[in-house]
Design a protein around this motif. Structure first.
Motif, PDB file in Angstrom:
ATOM      1  N   ARG A   1      16.656   2.194  -0.038  1.00 53.96           N
ATOM      2  CA  ARG A   1      15.912   3.325  -0.608  1.00 53.96           C
ATOM      3  C   ARG A   1      16.616   3.918  -1.822  1.00 53.96           C
ATOM      4  NH1 ARG A   1      14.982   7.668   3.575  1.00 53.96           N
ATOM      5  NH2 ARG A   1      13.032   8.071   2.480  1.00 53.96           N
TER       6      ARG A   1
ATOM      7  N   CYS B   1      11.932   5.875  -3.391  1.00 55.29           N
ATOM      8  CA  CYS B   1      10.750   6.512  -2.791  1.00 55.29           C
ATOM      9  C   CYS B   1      10.177   7.595  -3.707  1.00 55.29           C
ATOM     10  CB  CYS B   1      11.099   7.120  -1.441  1.00 55.29           C
ATOM     11  SG  CYS B   1      11.959   6.015  -0.305  1.00 55.29           S
ATOM     12  N   THR B   2      11.040   8.520  -4.132  1.00 49.58           N
ATOM     13  CA  THR B   2      10.546   9.642  -4.920  1.00 49.58           C
ATOM     14  C   THR B   2      10.022   9.199  -6.277  1.00 49.58           C
ATOM     15  OG1 THR B   2      12.800  10.076  -5.722  1.00 49.58           O
ATOM     16  CG2 THR B   2      12.067  11.302  -3.786  1.00 49.58           C
TER      17      THR B   2
ATOM     18  N   ASN C   1       8.621   6.310  -6.681  1.00 47.69           N
ATOM     19  CA  ASN C   1       7.576   5.327  -6.355  1.00 47.69           C
ATOM     20  C   ASN C   1       7.846   3.971  -7.002  1.00 47.69           C
ATOM     21  OD1 ASN C   1       5.235   4.523  -4.975  1.00 47.69           O
ATOM     22  ND2 ASN C   1       3.947   4.894  -6.749  1.00 47.69           N
TER      23      ASN C   1
ATOM     24  N   CYS D   1       8.710   1.453  -5.413  1.00 45.87           N
ATOM     25  CA  CYS D   1       8.162   0.452  -4.500  1.00 45.87           C
ATOM     26  C   CYS D   1       6.654   0.321  -4.663  1.00 45.87           C
ATOM     27  CB  CYS D   1       8.486   0.826  -3.059  1.00 45.87           C
ATOM     28  SG  CYS D   1       7.807   2.425  -2.551  1.00 45.87           S
TER      29      CYS D   1
ATOM     30  N   SER E   1       4.857   4.425  -1.802  1.00 44.51           N
ATOM     31  CA  SER E   1       5.422   5.605  -1.147  1.00 44.51           C
ATOM     32  C   SER E   1       4.342   6.524  -0.580  1.00 44.51           C
ATOM     33  CB  SER E   1       6.320   6.379  -2.118  1.00 44.51           C
ATOM     34  OG  SER E   1       5.595   6.822  -3.243  1.00 44.51           O
TER      35      SER E   1
ATOM     36  N   CYS F   1       3.682   5.434   2.924  1.00 43.45           N
ATOM     37  CA  CYS F   1       4.852   5.138   3.749  1.00 43.45           C
ATOM     38  C   CYS F   1       5.136   6.283   4.720  1.00 43.45           C
ATOM     39  CB  CYS F   1       6.069   4.881   2.863  1.00 43.45           C
ATOM     40  SG  CYS F   1       7.565   4.542   3.804  1.00 43.45           S
TER      41      CYS F   1
ATOM     42  N   TYR G   1       8.722   7.833   4.526  1.00 46.45           N
ATOM     43  CA  TYR G   1       8.890   8.781   3.418  1.00 46.45           C
ATOM     44  C   TYR G   1       8.143  10.079   3.686  1.00 46.45           C
ATOM     45  CZ  TYR G   1       8.464  10.590  -1.389  1.00 46.45           C
ATOM     46  OH  TYR G   1       8.483  11.371  -2.508  1.00 46.45           O
TER      47      TYR G   1
END
Length: 302
Positions: free
Chosen positions: A220, A268-269, A271, A273, A276, A279, A282
């Motif tokens: 992450r 995550c914050t 994004n 990936c 998010s 997810c 998250y």
């Protein structure tokens, strides 16, 4: 995935970004897939049709695609470009496309092109090492050749001539070749088998509607919480600590104050990936859903 055009770039670029020429052949997994977090891969497959990415965020992936096309057209003696290799792990087929293999006296030097930042180049990136070692494994298994080295040819997108002149640990040129540690063949095989098992487990959980395995802190890209010592009238911090005690001591000495900077899972914050907003890991941590649904590219597929 839907490609948007919020900034009205030329339609030729939009069309290029919308093309999907990628294929991993008749493989169950590609190299990029198995080294990435299983949760992300499952969520991306599930929500692919709902994901969006603006063409303006795809500059470096487009540049990467262009580089691969140009490299594939180049003809240099003893150089093999853009070769896809496949091997079996039980019933599972693994494939990977190698950017460049330089073959001299029956030995192979593997090179992978990466568009990256100067900051990223100064940090150890396990993903690069793992990816290149799996390519080395494929070369040994599929071609029966010895691999003498693996490396990254880094194309530094934010390189600064001034920083190169005055910062000792800064890359000296905008193109930098980085040698990576070469693993033993059996170590790489064990790593591949471990990753395939994790992805198979995630697939089974997704098929049965069970909760997916969580991403680790490393996956992450967790940024550690820090304590910045600041002083009234000064814009920048005097110093930043990971220890509150050290920050408090310096703040007392400098007649300043301590500003807490909470850590966060950057992947995550930001994004990075692309999933998010769907997810549960998250969202259950109290993250809002207002981060946007745009996808920031993590790198090209292979």
């Amino acid at each position: 995935m839907k490609i948007t055009n919020r900034f009205n770039v030329p339609e030729t670029l939009l069309a290029l970004a919308s093309r999907d020429d990628y294929t991993k052949g008749k493989a169950d997994y590609s190299v990029t897939e198995i080294i990435s977090p299983p949760r992300i891969q499952r969520l991306r497959r599930k929500h692919w049709d709902d994901m969006e990415q603006d063409v303006s965020d795809m500059l470096w992936s487009l540049m990467g695609s262009a580089l691969h096309v140009v490299a594939e057209r180049s003809q240099v003696e003893n150089h093999v470009t853009e070769e896809r290799l496949m091997t079996q792990f039980g019933s599972i087929t693994l494939s990977g496309a190698i950017d460049l293999q330089k073959i001299v006296n029956g030995k192979v030097q593997i090179t992978d092109y990466k568009f990256t930042s100067a900051w990223a180049l100064r940090a150890d990136k396990f993903e690069w090492t793992a990816q290149q070692n799996i390519y080395a494994y494929l070369v040994r298994e599929c071609k029966g050749l010895e691999v003498e080295g693996i490396q990254i040819c880094a194309l530094i997108r934010d390189w600064s001539r001034r920083d190169a002149q005055y910062k000792a640990d800064y890359p000296p040129a905008p193109i930098q070749v980085v040698d990576l540690p070469l693993w033993e063949h059996e170590k790489t095989r064990a790593y591949i088998e471990e990753r395939i098992a994790l992805h198979n487990d995630a697939k089974a959980k997704a098929d049965w509607g069970e909760e997916l395995p969580t991403c680790t802190d490393e996956e992450r890209w967790i940024r550690t919480s820090t304590y910045a010592v600041k002083k009234e009238g000064r814009k920048t911090a005097i110093r930043v600590f990971e220890s509150k005690e050290e920050a408090d001591n310096l703040a007392k000495k400098e007649n300043g104050y301590v500003e807490f900077r909470p850590g966060e899972p950057i992947r995550c914050t930001g994004n990075f990936c692309g999933v998010s907003k769907w997810c549960s890991q998250y969202l259950q941590e109290g993250a809002g859903s207002d981060e946007g649904s745009g996808v920031r590219a993590e790198g090209g597929q292979e």
